[in-house]
Design an enzyme around this catalytic site. Structure first.
Site, PDB file in Angstrom:
ATOM      1  N   HIS A   1     -49.237  20.683  39.108  1.00 11.87           N
ATOM      2  CA  HIS A   1     -50.651  20.392  38.924  1.00 11.87           C
ATOM      3  C   HIS A   1     -51.481  21.650  39.200  1.00 11.87           C
ATOM      4  CE1 HIS A   1     -49.796  16.288  38.210  1.00 11.87           C
ATOM      5  NE2 HIS A   1     -49.533  15.950  39.478  1.00 11.87           N
TER       6      HIS A   1
ATOM      7  N   TYR B   1       0.829  -1.207   0.000  1.00 10.77           N
ATOM      8  CA  TYR B   1       0.000   0.000   0.000  1.00 10.77           C
ATOM      9  C   TYR B   1       0.863   1.256   0.000  1.00 10.77           C
ATOM     10  CZ  TYR B   1      -3.330   3.524   1.656  1.00 10.77           C
ATOM     11  OH  TYR B   1      -4.096   4.657   1.808  1.00 10.77           O
TER      12      TYR B   1
END
Length: 297
Positions: free
Chosen positions: A284, A103
């Site tokens: 709430h 390579y």
């Protein structure tokens, strides 16, 4: 401006194309596996820059190193000579060009072909001997260990570590493309110079294989413990950006911690080790309270 990009569909090519399109005013001429080397002369007509990114690093046989690296580069140089243009050429080589292997030899031969073109015809040449490049769109089990680790860890797949203390040299693809664009737009190095050959990319990073795996696993654990580390800059930021690019779409949704009682619901979304957390509280109807995590829960 017309820019020829070889290896358009590859990892680096895709990232470069995105940046060129974002910049605008650039006509990209692609060269892919569907093209023949005989197409190069025609494709080079009117081209102002060449980014030669195509190459072979995992061949089915060793001859592909020659045809896909040195051979293709030599044919590109011959086409440029036939075109008679002094077009600048950017080439992505590899640090393996410094070594004696199949390579590395093919990449070094490609460099030599480009340097000969520079000497003979005066074409500016910019050669990048790259270490491991990582980032979005890198193919796992092909382009880099970072891509493989990100892909597997994001999908609960095992990773293989042969030498935990082995050091990986890294360049982030966005930094590399920044460097490419600086050349194109006349940054530190411009197309008017013909004496430039080898170009260094900064920043470069180093990390051991075990450190890489540990860091990516910490990113993954964030979905469970909701604790995120600082990822503001440098290698950690680049690794985090890369990791999240490999998450399957369904994993962008995950549960967060929810605490509720008669007063309302307190949800912890994200925690940090040293600068607190992000959260939200839903009261709430009829509930009036001063919210503090310590006093409320």
């Amino acid at each position: 401006m017309r820019v020829l990009v070889t290896g358009t569909n590859g990892f680096i090519g895709k990232n470069l194309l995105l940046r060129l399109r974002e910049k605008g005013g650039i006509d990209v001429v692609p060269f892919t596996r569907e093209h023949s080397v005989d197409d190069l002369t025609a494709l080079l007509d009117g081209v102002d820059w060449v980014y030669h990114l195509a190459g072979i690093n995992r061949p089915q046989n060793l001859e592909e190193f020659v045809t896909g690296n040195s051979g293709l580069t030599e044919q590109l140089c011959a086409a440029i000579k036939a075109n008679g243009s002094r077009v600048p050429i950017v080439y992505t080589s590899s640090i393996q060009a410094e070594k004696d292997n199949d390579y590395g030899n093919s990449k070094r031969a490609a460099e030599e072909a480009l340097l000969a073109l520079q000497r003979d015809k005066g074409n500016p040449v910019y050669i990048y001997r790259l270490p491991n490049v990582f980032g979005k769109w890198a193919r796992p089990n092909y382009n880099s260990a970072v891509a493989t680790f990100c892909y597997n860890i994001a999908r609960d797949l095992p990773i293989e570590i042969n030498d935990p203390f082995a050091v990986i040299r890294l360049v982030y693809v966005d930094d590399l493309v920044d460097n490419f664009m600086a050349l194109l737009t006349g940054g530190e190095s411009t197309s008017s110079r013909s004496d430039i050959a080898y170009v260094e990319v900064t920043p470069k990073y180093q990390i051991t294989v075990s450190e890489l795996a540990d860091q990516l696993n910490r990113f993954k654990a964030t979905r469970d413990n909701l604790i995120t580390e600082p990822v503001g800059s440098g290698l950690i930021r680049a690794l985090y950006s890369t990791y999240v690019s490999y998450l399957p779409p369904e994993r962008f949704v995950y549960p967060v911690q929810r605490h509720g009682d008669a007063r309302g619901v307190f949800v912890e979304m994200l925690k940090t080790p040293n600068v607190g957390q992000f959260s939200f509280f839903t009261a709430h109807p009829g509930i009036i309270t001063t919210l503090s995590q310590k006093s409320f829960w």
